[in-house]
Design a protein around this motif. Structure first.
Motif, mmCIF file in Angstrom:
data_model
loop_
_atom_site.group_PDB
_atom_site.id
_atom_site.type_symbol
_atom_site.label_atom_id
_atom_site.label_comp_id
_atom_site.label_asym_id
_atom_site.label_seq_id
_atom_site.Cartn_x
_atom_site.Cartn_y
_atom_site.Cartn_z
ATOM 1 N N MET A 337 0.833 -1.214 0.000
ATOM 2 C CA MET A 337 0.000 0.000 0.000
ATOM 3 C C MET A 337 0.865 1.262 0.000
ATOM 4 S SD MET A 337 -2.922 -1.167 2.765
ATOM 5 C CE MET A 337 -4.113 0.028 2.203
ATOM 6 N N PRO A 338 1.701 1.440 -1.015
ATOM 7 C CA PRO A 338 2.635 2.573 -0.982
ATOM 8 C C PRO A 338 1.960 3.945 -1.084
ATOM 9 C CG PRO A 338 2.783 1.429 -3.080
ATOM 10 C CD PRO A 338 1.894 0.607 -2.214
ATOM 11 N N ILE A 339 0.856 4.025 -1.851
ATOM 12 C CA ILE A 339 0.212 5.344 -1.994
ATOM 13 C C ILE A 339 -0.402 5.773 -0.670
ATOM 14 C CG2 ILE A 339 -1.533 6.649 -3.251
ATOM 15 C CD1 ILE A 339 -1.155 4.728 -5.574
ATOM 16 N N SER A 340 -1.070 4.828 -0.005
ATOM 17 C CA SER A 340 -1.616 5.145 1.312
ATOM 18 C C SER A 340 -0.500 5.560 2.257
ATOM 19 C CB SER A 340 -2.345 3.936 1.904
ATOM 20 O OG SER A 340 -3.303 3.462 1.018
ATOM 21 N N LEU A 341 0.650 4.902 2.134
ATOM 22 C CA LEU A 341 1.789 5.250 2.984
ATOM 23 C C LEU A 341 2.180 6.711 2.790
ATOM 24 C CD1 LEU A 341 4.405 4.884 4.657
ATOM 25 C CD2 LEU A 341 5.445 3.863 2.659
ATOM 26 N N ILE A 342 2.372 7.097 1.520
ATOM 27 C CA ILE A 342 2.829 8.464 1.247
ATOM 28 C C ILE A 342 1.812 9.483 1.775
ATOM 29 C CG2 ILE A 342 3.292 10.132 -0.592
ATOM 30 C CD1 ILE A 342 4.491 7.829 -2.183
ATOM 31 N N LEU A 343 0.523 9.220 1.490
ATOM 32 C CA LEU A 343 -0.497 10.188 1.903
ATOM 33 C C LEU A 343 -0.603 10.261 3.423
ATOM 34 C CD1 LEU A 343 -3.092 9.337 -0.853
ATOM 35 C CD2 LEU A 343 -1.774 11.428 -0.651
ATOM 36 N N THR A 344 -0.508 9.098 4.092
ATOM 37 C CA THR A 344 -0.580 9.113 5.551
ATOM 38 C C THR A 344 0.617 9.844 6.142
ATOM 39 O OG1 THR A 344 -1.639 6.967 5.404
ATOM 40 C CG2 THR A 344 -0.941 7.670 7.580
ATOM 41 N N VAL A 345 1.799 9.636 5.541
ATOM 42 C CA VAL A 345 2.988 10.309 6.061
ATOM 43 C C VAL A 345 2.863 11.823 5.882
ATOM 44 C CG1 VAL A 345 5.447 10.677 5.645
ATOM 45 C CG2 VAL A 345 4.568 8.375 5.910
ATOM 46 N N ILE A 346 2.212 12.251 4.801
ATOM 47 C CA ILE A 346 1.984 13.696 4.646
ATOM 48 C C ILE A 346 1.144 14.209 5.821
ATOM 49 C CG2 ILE A 346 0.804 15.450 3.253
ATOM 50 C CD1 ILE A 346 1.707 13.917 0.769
ATOM 51 N N GLY A 347 0.105 13.451 6.177
ATOM 52 C CA GLY A 347 -0.678 13.818 7.362
ATOM 53 C C GLY A 347 0.184 13.829 8.611
ATOM 54 N N SER A 358 0.805 22.461 6.919
ATOM 55 C CA SER A 358 -0.166 23.312 7.613
ATOM 56 C C SER A 358 0.078 23.365 9.121
ATOM 57 C CB SER A 358 -1.572 22.804 7.319
ATOM 58 O OG SER A 358 -1.680 21.438 7.660
ATOM 59 N N GLY A 359 0.608 22.264 9.696
ATOM 60 C CA GLY A 359 0.858 22.261 11.135
ATOM 61 C C GLY A 359 1.857 23.325 11.554
ATOM 62 N N PHE A 360 2.817 23.583 10.693
ATOM 63 C CA PHE A 360 3.861 24.558 11.006
ATOM 64 C C PHE A 360 3.285 25.958 11.179
ATOM 65 C CE2 PHE A 360 7.252 27.522 9.679
ATOM 66 C CZ PHE A 360 8.270 27.133 10.525
ATOM 67 N N ILE A 361 2.319 26.294 10.332
ATOM 68 C CA ILE A 361 1.814 27.665 10.370
ATOM 69 C C ILE A 361 0.690 27.856 11.385
ATOM 70 C CG2 ILE A 361 2.431 28.050 7.957
ATOM 71 C CD1 ILE A 361 -0.766 27.939 7.600
ATOM 72 N N SER A 362 0.102 26.743 11.878
ATOM 73 C CA SER A 362 -1.025 26.915 12.807
ATOM 74 C C SER A 362 -0.611 26.689 14.258
ATOM 75 C CB SER A 362 -2.162 25.970 12.426
ATOM 76 O OG SER A 362 -1.775 24.626 12.590
ATOM 77 N N LYS A 363 0.096 25.588 14.504
ATOM 78 C CA LYS A 363 0.449 25.272 15.885
ATOM 79 C C LYS A 363 1.337 26.355 16.480
ATOM 80 C CE LYS A 363 1.773 20.942 16.535
ATOM 81 N NZ LYS A 363 2.722 19.827 16.640
ATOM 82 N N SER A 364 2.257 26.872 15.641
ATOM 83 C CA SER A 364 3.211 27.849 16.155
ATOM 84 C C SER A 364 2.515 29.131 16.598
ATOM 85 C CB SER A 364 4.236 28.168 15.079
ATOM 86 O OG SER A 364 3.588 28.642 13.932
ATOM 87 N N CYS A 431 -3.009 20.172 3.125
ATOM 88 C CA CYS A 431 -1.977 20.188 4.176
ATOM 89 C C CYS A 431 -0.705 20.855 3.657
ATOM 90 C CB CYS A 431 -1.650 18.772 4.634
ATOM 91 S SG CYS A 431 -2.958 18.001 5.567
ATOM 92 N N ILE A 432 -0.346 20.538 2.431
ATOM 93 C CA ILE A 432 0.893 21.091 1.869
ATOM 94 C C ILE A 432 0.661 22.536 1.403
ATOM 95 C CG2 ILE A 432 2.612 20.814 0.040
ATOM 96 C CD1 ILE A 432 2.830 18.490 1.754
#
Lengths: 590, 91
Positions: A337-347, A358-364, A431-432
């Motif tokens: 399941m490589p595509i699911s892997l890539i997409l999950t890792v993006i999350g 997106s986490g970088f700009i909101s959590k900070s 997210c990106i």
């Protein structure tokens, strides 16, 4: 309210589609509808007037629509999320799940737009009662029970909220949902806050979340991770900004959630606990209450909904394709399941706050708001939670699902279905995209944004924290191997410690009830039956014969009603939801 | 194809490991050149490499703390809440 303003409400298109779902399915229009309904709503929310849907019902002023910038951010992300989840879930053929999901998403829009507490309460309860079906549709005994616990907890929270609303009404004389200042808050206001906090999963009233979400159906968990907790964040931000208790509880939440995420084994339970942690950031920011903190809470809610849903979708597709969600039973799936892997890792990297996500700009924003408010200890707690975030969700989760073992644990696993990948890709794109173009999000926020996330200092801080957390994982990865165990939480109180009470109810108390019932039956009923027999003979053979045989008809109708009452609580609640929905439509239409 | 690529990466994990270490050293080097004015909230802000230290120690302590608590009293067998028909399917 006229028909026009009824249709103006973005929830109405969700409700109408939910109501006609069986018909849509019959005409092969169910899947297009899952995309079309959110798309209509996404356009609709841009054309809402500041206030609409004012209804006077039984002397009460209900406000179905109140729109400002705070509302808009949440409306925007809720509708976007319903589109993503709609695409993802379109592989499911059961219309029942889609009906529940649309009712649930629509009610969350209702809560967000509500201008008074009564309207809010109705949609609030509708959310709980529609989402429980998303748990039950997993169709396992375990989920059935988890759903009942979920319902009981939320019904209790709803009652606390209602009590608070009524006490507040007796004090201020109206139901208007307006900000409450911490200095003037009374007992009733705190009850309302507790009702809201239960849905935000603030410890110690958080256990329902980690108990129920991992037992939900695959698409159910995707929907649920977005709406319940985030509507709670919205109502807290609207009503209770600046409450000191929220700062402390929020900071505790961030750590509480990641601690459990570090030790848990079930992938969806890790993510569920991690919701507690992430919502903690938002609750903490609401408590800080400065313009930047409220902006941060909204921004983080927006970003969080998308990447947490992406993670739930990724793990959900593993569950769908392999039938497993425990890390101890998974591993080595990278070749399957490589595509699911890539997409999950993006999350995963987005939730960990990698630069250009997106986490970088909101959590900070929230962490900086805590620093600017001179709350150093709170700021350090939030930073420590972000260490735990990367550790548990950023690395541990993908590592033990897709790597760790040489050979795939499920050799015949296939890549996720196309609609699933479609939904995940859209979430990953956002997210990106928000990482590259923060103004997309910042322009929506309730207050003007002066904050710039991409400073040298912030980059350096983030890269170090993330890098060295990775090093920590590398050093301790043998210790972190998930164990197939269960970890106790507060729900132990009502699942185990309450057993003597349950035994008392099931044993002596129900015996007593039986005896009382028996006495009533023998003494009371027998005489009543004899009297009724005499009367019915007279009625049947005397009056009815003369008139039109209506007694026989009534008897037949009774038989038909009896067939409807199946004794299954799901059916009753389903019927109640439909009736509530019908009443709602009648109220707003007339 | 992508699966093969990940397999290739896993074979070359020792190279990846060294790349990772170089990245870590790079983050600390980068910290030397970061302007620090305006970040007076907290003493750690002015120490070079502080957040790296914070991340590593935080991570290790968190793992030990959580695993410790879990093993001492939180962790139970999976059938702890088990009741007879729990594995069944409804309908």
């Amino acid at each position: 309210m006229t028909q026009v303003s009824f249709l103006m409400h973005p929830a109405s298109v969700f409700f109408i589609a939910a109501f006609f779902m069986p018909w849509l399915k019959k005409n092969n229009f169910m899947k297009p509808a899952l995309v079309l309904v959110p798309v209509i709503a996404i356009f609709q929310i841009n054309f809402l007037p500041q206030e609409f849907g004012n209804v006077n019902y039984l002397g009460l002023d209900l406000i179905f629509g109140r729109v400002d910038k705070l509302t808009y951010v949440f409306l925007n992300v809720f509708t976007l999320m319903s589109l993503i989840a709609g695409i993802y879930s379109s592989y499911v053929d059961e219309w029942e799940q889609h009906t529940a999901a649309l009712l649930y998403a629509g009610s969350s829009l209702g809560v967000t737009l509500a201008g008074d507490y009564l309207t809010l309460f109705v949609f609030w309860e509708l959310m709980a009662f529609s989402s429980v079906f998303l748990i039950w549709y997993r169709k396992k005994r375990r989920s059935h029970k988890a759903g009942l616990r979920y319902l009981i907890v939320h019904a209790t929270g709803g009652l606390i909220l209602l009590a608070g609303i009524l006490i507040r009404h007796s004090e201020v004389g109206n139901f208007l949902f307006t900000p409450i200042a911490p200095e003037t808050a009374t007992f009733g206001d705190y009850l309302i806050m507790i009702g809201f906090m239960l849905n935000a999963a603030v410890p110690p009233i958080h256990a329902w979340l980690a108990d129920a979400y991992p037992e939900a159906s695959v698409i159910g968990a995707v929907y649920m991770c977005a709406y319940t907790t985030k509507t709670a964040v919205y109502v807290l931000a609207r009503g209770f900004a600046g409450f000191e208790a929220l700062v402390i509880l929020g900071a505790v939440m961030t750590l509480y959630g990641v601690f459990y995420a570090v030790i848990e084994n079930d992938a969806r339970r890790i993510l569920a606990y991690h919701i507690v942690s992430q919502v903690g950031y938002m609750v903490c920011a609401v408590g800080i209450g400065t313009a930047m903190a409220i902006n941060g809470a909204c921004a983080h809610a927006y970003a969080h909904i998308l990447y947490k849903a992406l993670l739930f979708m990724g793990v959900g597709s593993v569950l769908e394709m392999t039938g497993k969600s425990k890390l101890s039973e998974l591993g080595g799936l990278y070749s399957r399941m490589p595509i699911s892997l890539i997409l999950t890792v993006i999350g995963g990297i987005a939730i960990s706050g990698f630069p250009l996500t997106s986490g970088f700009i909101s959590k900070s924003m929230i962490i900086t708001a805590a620093g600017d408010d001179h709350r150093i200890f709170i700021m350090l707690m939030l930073l420590l939670a972000s260490v735990g975030t990367f550790l548990s969700v950023g690395i541990k989760l993908p590592y033990f699902i897709w790597f760790h073992k040489e050979k795939p644990s499920v050799p015949d696993a296939k890549e996720a279905h196309l609609p699933m990948i479609g939904g995940m890709s859209i979430a990953a794109f956002f997210c990106i995209m928000m990482g590259f173009y923060p103004d997309f999000l910042y322009n929506m926020l309730p207050f003007e944004v002066t904050y710039h996330p991409y400073t040298m200092y912030h980059l350096s801080e983030t890269l170090q924290i993330i890098g060295f957390t990775g090093l920590g994982f590398y050093l301790m990865r043998k210790k972190l191997v998930p164990e197939d165990k269960l970890n106790l939480d507060i729900d132990w109180i009502y699942r185990k410690a309450a057993n003597p009470f349950k035994k008392f109810c099931g044993g002596p108390l129900s015996k007593l009830n039986d005896i009382a019932g028996e006495v009533y039956r023998t003494v009371g009923t027998r005489s009543a039956i004899m009297f009724a027999k005499a009367m019915s003979w007279f009625d049947w053979n005397g009056i009815d014969y003369v008139i039109d045989g209506s007694a026989k008809e009534t008897l037949n109708l009774g038989d038909r009603v009896r067939m409807l009452t199946t004794g299954k609580i799901q059916h009753y609640i389903g019927a109640a939801v439909i009736v509530l929905f019908a009443v709602l439509i009648i109220i707003v239409l007339v | 194809m992508m699966g093969k690529f990940f397999g290739f990466l896993q074979q070359k994990s020792s190279i990846l490991k060294w790349l990772f270490f170089i990245f870590l050293a790079g983050t600390v080097c980068f910290d030397f050149f970061v302007p620090r004015h305006g970040h007076g909230h907290f003493f750690g802000d002015s120490i070079i490499g502080f957040w790296g230290f914070f991340g590593l120690i935080g991570c290790l302590v968190m793992i030990i703390f959580c695993k410790g608590i879990a093993h001492s009293f939180l962790m139970k067998d999976v059938d702890y809440y088990w009741e007879d028909e729990d594995e069944g399917i409804v309908r």
